[in-house]
Design a protein around this motif. Structure first.
Motif, PDB file in Angstrom:
ATOM      1  N   HIS A  35       0.843  -1.203   0.000  1.00 18.84           N
ATOM      2  CA  HIS A  35       0.000   0.000   0.000  1.00 18.84           C
ATOM      3  C   HIS A  35       0.878   1.253   0.000  1.00 18.84           C
ATOM      4  CE1 HIS A  35      -3.686  -2.205   1.777  1.00 18.84           C
ATOM      5  NE2 HIS A  35      -3.912  -1.931   0.505  1.00 18.84           N
ATOM      6  N   PHE A  36       1.867   1.257   0.860  1.00 12.34           N
ATOM      7  CA  PHE A  36       2.776   2.400   0.955  1.00 12.34           C
ATOM      8  C   PHE A  36       3.491   2.619  -0.376  1.00 12.34           C
ATOM      9  CE2 PHE A  36       6.941   4.188   2.535  1.00 12.34           C
ATOM     10  CZ  PHE A  36       6.440   5.441   2.823  1.00 12.34           C
ATOM     11  N   TYR A  37       3.994   1.558  -0.967  1.00 13.72           N
ATOM     12  CA  TYR A  37       4.660   1.666  -2.262  1.00 13.72           C
ATOM     13  C   TYR A  37       3.708   2.240  -3.309  1.00 13.72           C
ATOM     14  CZ  TYR A  37       7.124   0.642  -6.523  1.00 13.72           C
ATOM     15  OH  TYR A  37       7.728   0.766  -7.736  1.00 13.72           O
ATOM     16  N   SER A  45      -0.152   4.532  -7.693  1.00 11.17           N
ATOM     17  CA  SER A  45      -0.638   3.318  -8.339  1.00 11.17           C
ATOM     18  C   SER A  45      -1.607   2.615  -7.388  1.00 11.17           C
ATOM     19  CB  SER A  45       0.541   2.394  -8.678  1.00 11.17           C
ATOM     20  OG  SER A  45       0.071   1.175  -9.195  1.00 11.17           O
ATOM     21  N   THR A  46      -2.814   3.169  -7.245  1.00  7.39           N
ATOM     22  CA  THR A  46      -3.759   2.638  -6.263  1.00  7.39           C
ATOM     23  C   THR A  46      -4.916   1.872  -6.902  1.00  7.39           C
ATOM     24  OG1 THR A  46      -4.929   4.740  -6.252  1.00  7.39           O
ATOM     25  CG2 THR A  46      -3.228   4.429  -4.572  1.00  7.39           C
ATOM     26  N   ALA A  47      -4.777   1.483  -8.145  1.00 10.74           N
ATOM     27  CA  ALA A  47      -5.862   0.778  -8.833  1.00 10.74           C
ATOM     28  C   ALA A  47      -6.205  -0.549  -8.161  1.00 10.74           C
ATOM     29  CB  ALA A  47      -5.486   0.541 -10.296  1.00 10.74           C
ATOM     30  N   HIS A  48      -5.233  -1.194  -7.551  1.00 11.12           N
ATOM     31  CA  HIS A  48      -5.464  -2.493  -6.904  1.00 11.12           C
ATOM     32  C   HIS A  48      -5.334  -2.350  -5.388  1.00 11.12           C
ATOM     33  CE1 HIS A  48      -5.493  -4.390 -10.787  1.00 11.12           C
ATOM     34  NE2 HIS A  48      -4.359  -3.777 -11.074  1.00 11.12           N
ATOM     35  N   TRP A  49      -5.979  -1.341  -4.851  1.00 13.10           N
ATOM     36  CA  TRP A  49      -5.830  -1.020  -3.431  1.00 13.10           C
ATOM     37  C   TRP A  49      -6.322  -2.145  -2.512  1.00 13.10           C
ATOM     38  CZ3 TRP A  49      -2.937   2.358  -1.142  1.00 13.10           C
ATOM     39  CH2 TRP A  49      -3.126   2.598   0.208  1.00 13.10           C
TER      40      TRP A  49
END
Length: 73
Positions: free
Chosen positions: A11-13, A19-23
């Motif tokens: 999540h941090f990366y 790149s939060t599409a797959h959060w």
């Protein structure tokens, strides 16, 4: 580590790299979302449950987090 540290680390990366599409499942599509060098670093933070290997994976995880470039701003 795989259950407690890896998801938060990913999540941090993803936050740092926008790149939060797959959060909800941060490990999804790692092959497409992470450069090979970062994927290799992530893989080095996972291991079987053997004392020496877990210690090495934990150290690798710490180093990866320190190297992500978060400046506190």
């Amino acid at each position: 580590m795989h259950t407690f540290i890896a998801p938060q680390q990913l999540h941090f990366y993803r936050l740092l790299r926008d790149s939060t599409a797959h959060w909800l499942t941060p490990s999804r599509a790692l092959e497409q979302d992470l450069p090979t060098s970062e994927r290799d670093r992530y893989t080095a933070t996972t291991t079987a449950a053997r004392q020496h290997d877990v210690r090495t994976a934990a150290c690798n995880s710490w180093r990866w987090n320190r190297g992500l470039g978060y400046d506190g701003a």
